[in-house]
Design a protein around this motif. Sequence first.
Motif, PDB file in Angstrom:
ATOM      1  N   VAL A  76       0.841  -1.204   0.000  1.00 34.40           N
ATOM      2  CA  VAL A  76       0.000   0.000   0.000  1.00 34.40           C
ATOM      3  C   VAL A  76       0.880   1.259   0.000  1.00 34.40           C
ATOM      4  CG1 VAL A  76      -1.768   1.308   1.293  1.00 34.40           C
ATOM      5  CG2 VAL A  76      -1.928  -1.191   1.114  1.00 34.40           C
ATOM      6  N   TYR A  77       2.034   1.185   0.666  1.00 41.46           N
ATOM      7  CA  TYR A  77       2.943   2.346   0.686  1.00 41.46           C
ATOM      8  C   TYR A  77       3.296   2.768  -0.735  1.00 41.46           C
ATOM      9  CZ  TYR A  77       7.152   5.099   0.656  1.00 41.46           C
ATOM     10  OH  TYR A  77       8.072   6.100   0.370  1.00 41.46           O
ATOM     11  N   GLY A  78       3.623   1.791  -1.590  1.00 46.01           N
ATOM     12  CA  GLY A  78       4.001   2.095  -2.983  1.00 46.01           C
ATOM     13  C   GLY A  78       2.914   2.885  -3.694  1.00 46.01           C
ATOM     14  N   LYS A  79       1.662   2.495  -3.476  1.00 44.97           N
ATOM     15  CA  LYS A  79       0.537   3.197  -4.129  1.00 44.97           C
ATOM     16  C   LYS A  79       0.412   4.628  -3.601  1.00 44.97           C
ATOM     17  CE  LYS A  79      -2.196  -1.017  -4.694  1.00 44.97           C
ATOM     18  NZ  LYS A  79      -3.252  -1.810  -4.089  1.00 44.97           N
ATOM     19  N   LEU A  80       0.552   4.780  -2.291  1.00 41.86           N
ATOM     20  CA  LEU A  80       0.394   6.105  -1.682  1.00 41.86           C
ATOM     21  C   LEU A  80       1.534   7.044  -2.086  1.00 41.86           C
ATOM     22  CD1 LEU A  80      -0.776   5.070   1.900  1.00 41.86           C
ATOM     23  CD2 LEU A  80      -2.190   5.785  -0.032  1.00 41.86           C
ATOM     24  N   ARG A  81       2.747   6.492  -2.129  1.00 47.65           N
ATOM     25  CA  ARG A  81       3.889   7.310  -2.565  1.00 47.65           C
ATOM     26  C   ARG A  81       3.664   7.793  -4.001  1.00 47.65           C
ATOM     27  NH1 ARG A  81       8.542   3.811  -3.805  1.00 47.65           N
ATOM     28  NH2 ARG A  81       7.081   3.433  -5.489  1.00 47.65           N
ATOM     29  N   ASP A  82       3.219   6.883  -4.883  1.00 51.92           N
ATOM     30  CA  ASP A  82       2.996   7.273  -6.285  1.00 51.92           C
ATOM     31  C   ASP A  82       1.890   8.326  -6.391  1.00 51.92           C
ATOM     32  OD1 ASP A  82       4.970   5.494  -6.868  1.00 51.92           O
ATOM     33  OD2 ASP A  82       3.661   3.938  -7.695  1.00 51.92           O
ATOM     34  N   GLU A  83       0.877   8.180  -5.551  1.00 52.16           N
ATOM     35  CA  GLU A  83      -0.222   9.159  -5.540  1.00 52.16           C
ATOM     36  C   GLU A  83       0.295  10.542  -5.108  1.00 52.16           C
ATOM     37  OE1 GLU A  83      -4.154   9.876  -2.853  1.00 52.16           O
ATOM     38  OE2 GLU A  83      -3.733   7.788  -3.380  1.00 52.16           O
ATOM     39  N   LEU A  84       1.129  10.569  -4.077  1.00 52.80           N
ATOM     40  CA  LEU A  84       1.696  11.842  -3.606  1.00 52.80           C
ATOM     41  C   LEU A  84       2.579  12.473  -4.686  1.00 52.80           C
ATOM     42  CD1 LEU A  84       2.628  10.795   0.051  1.00 52.80           C
ATOM     43  CD2 LEU A  84       0.983  12.589  -0.579  1.00 52.80           C
ATOM     44  N   LEU A  85       3.367  11.630  -5.366  1.00 53.61           N
ATOM     45  CA  LEU A  85       4.271  12.152  -6.404  1.00 53.61           C
ATOM     46  C   LEU A  85       3.494  12.653  -7.622  1.00 53.61           C
ATOM     47  CD1 LEU A  85       7.136   9.501  -6.156  1.00 53.61           C
ATOM     48  CD2 LEU A  85       7.264  11.902  -5.455  1.00 53.61           C
ATOM     49  N   GLU A  86       2.391  11.962  -7.953  1.00 58.29           N
ATOM     50  CA  GLU A  86       1.551  12.408  -9.089  1.00 58.29           C
ATOM     51  C   GLU A  86       0.935  13.774  -8.776  1.00 58.29           C
ATOM     52  OE1 GLU A  86      -1.416   9.494 -10.312  1.00 58.29           O
ATOM     53  OE2 GLU A  86       0.185   7.983 -10.388  1.00 58.29           O
ATOM     54  N   HIS A  87       0.430  13.919  -7.560  1.00 55.78           N
ATOM     55  CA  HIS A  87      -0.161  15.196  -7.151  1.00 55.78           C
ATOM     56  C   HIS A  87       0.901  16.301  -7.189  1.00 55.78           C
ATOM     57  CE1 HIS A  87      -1.147  18.232  -3.996  1.00 55.78           C
ATOM     58  NE2 HIS A  87      -2.273  18.253  -4.680  1.00 55.78           N
ATOM     59  N   PHE A  88       2.094  15.964  -6.723  1.00 52.14           N
ATOM     60  CA  PHE A  88       3.215  16.910  -6.694  1.00 52.14           C
ATOM     61  C   PHE A  88       3.542  17.376  -8.115  1.00 52.14           C
ATOM     62  CE2 PHE A  88       7.835  17.860  -6.356  1.00 52.14           C
ATOM     63  CZ  PHE A  88       7.825  18.706  -5.263  1.00 52.14           C
ATOM     64  N   ALA A  89       3.644  16.400  -9.045  1.00 50.80           N
ATOM     65  CA  ALA A  89       3.962  16.717 -10.441  1.00 50.80           C
ATOM     66  C   ALA A  89       2.838  17.532 -11.087  1.00 50.80           C
ATOM     67  CB  ALA A  89       4.195  15.428 -11.224  1.00 50.80           C
ATOM     68  N   ALA A  90       1.589  17.236 -10.678  1.00 47.43           N
ATOM     69  CA  ALA A  90       0.435  17.949 -11.251  1.00 47.43           C
ATOM     70  C   ALA A  90       0.409  19.423 -10.860  1.00 47.43           C
ATOM     71  CB  ALA A  90      -0.869  17.275 -10.809  1.00 47.43           C
TER      72      ALA A  90
END
Length: 366
Positions: free
Chosen positions: A18-32
């Motif tokens: 689940v950590y992997g999914k949450l990290r990717d979600e945070l990074l996507e939001h950051f990039a957005a």
Amino acid sequence: MSSKVDAKAQKRQKFEAVYGKLRDELLEHFAAQGMPEDAKEWYRRNLDYNVPGGKLNRGLSVVDTVEILKGRTLTEDEYFKAALLGWCVELLQAFFLVSDDMMDQSITRRGQPCYFRLEGVNYNAINDSFMLEMAIYHLVKSHFRAEPYYIHLVELFLETTYQTEMGQLIDLITAPEDHVDLSKFSLKKHQLIVIYKTAYYSFYLPVALAMYMCGIAHTSAGSSGPDAYALAKSILVPLGEYFQVQDDFLDFAGTPEQIGKVGTDIIDNKCSWCVNTALAHATPEQRAVLDASYGRKDAQAEARVKALYEEMGIRKLYEEYEEGAYKRIMGLIETIPEQPTTKPGEVTLKREVFKSFLDKIYKRQK
């Protein structure tokens, strides 16, 4: 035994996924937000270096508690939400540790260099610690905004953070590493530091998050019992206190093989249960030895303090403390109604939540 170890490893693996999914979600939001690639990579390193590496006990406790309260296997969505809240506790822990290591000028954390000591990081770690903290509120808003208990989650994280910072302040001014003054120490002060700095975020926070997620109302410990959250807190705070006293004792009495590190509380001038207990029992001569030897960067001074602990029977005093704490906590657990009257589908507090914590801690060796 090996099947128990396997089950534990599988549980951890599922949680880590689940950590992997949450990290990717945070990074996507950051990039957005239009953030440049080098900033995104910096943020990724901050998350990966500081969040997933520990024992994960606090985060896993959220999942375990939701499972116990619901009394069944969780659906995929329920598991994800419980694990997400668990990782928010781990993000909070990471925020505390990154900043704490800078305040203490520590060298290593979890067997690797402290984050601020990585090349090029230095004081940037202050902002990075803030970003770890704020990731909590972004994730909670993204996934729980529509839930009736959303504001309870936000307030709980904010309140717990404030409590932990209060505990950190008392600890910093009571036991600075470079200025030894044992007249500032006492068992009462130790208790206050431990409750505020450790017990609230390590024990009460994970359980209260699980309780909110399960829809436990503020008065449903039993049909007409006390407030469920006040009752949970009244058990979990002493549990957290016991855990920290145990940690302090193991720093002195545990071997590096057992506890995975060399104990440094004496050399680091820590306001530990051991020194406070010694101060409470010391003769004037023993007090003089403590004043002259505690908190010194000197192996012989440390050996003198250890010898004094043995002479004063700290091991025996700890055994007595542990038995007393266990009985007291068991007594508190038994105040939870065994079979509260519930409406269909209603979740209420269960003794098993607290017994599972106590069983993990009682007489632990590491």
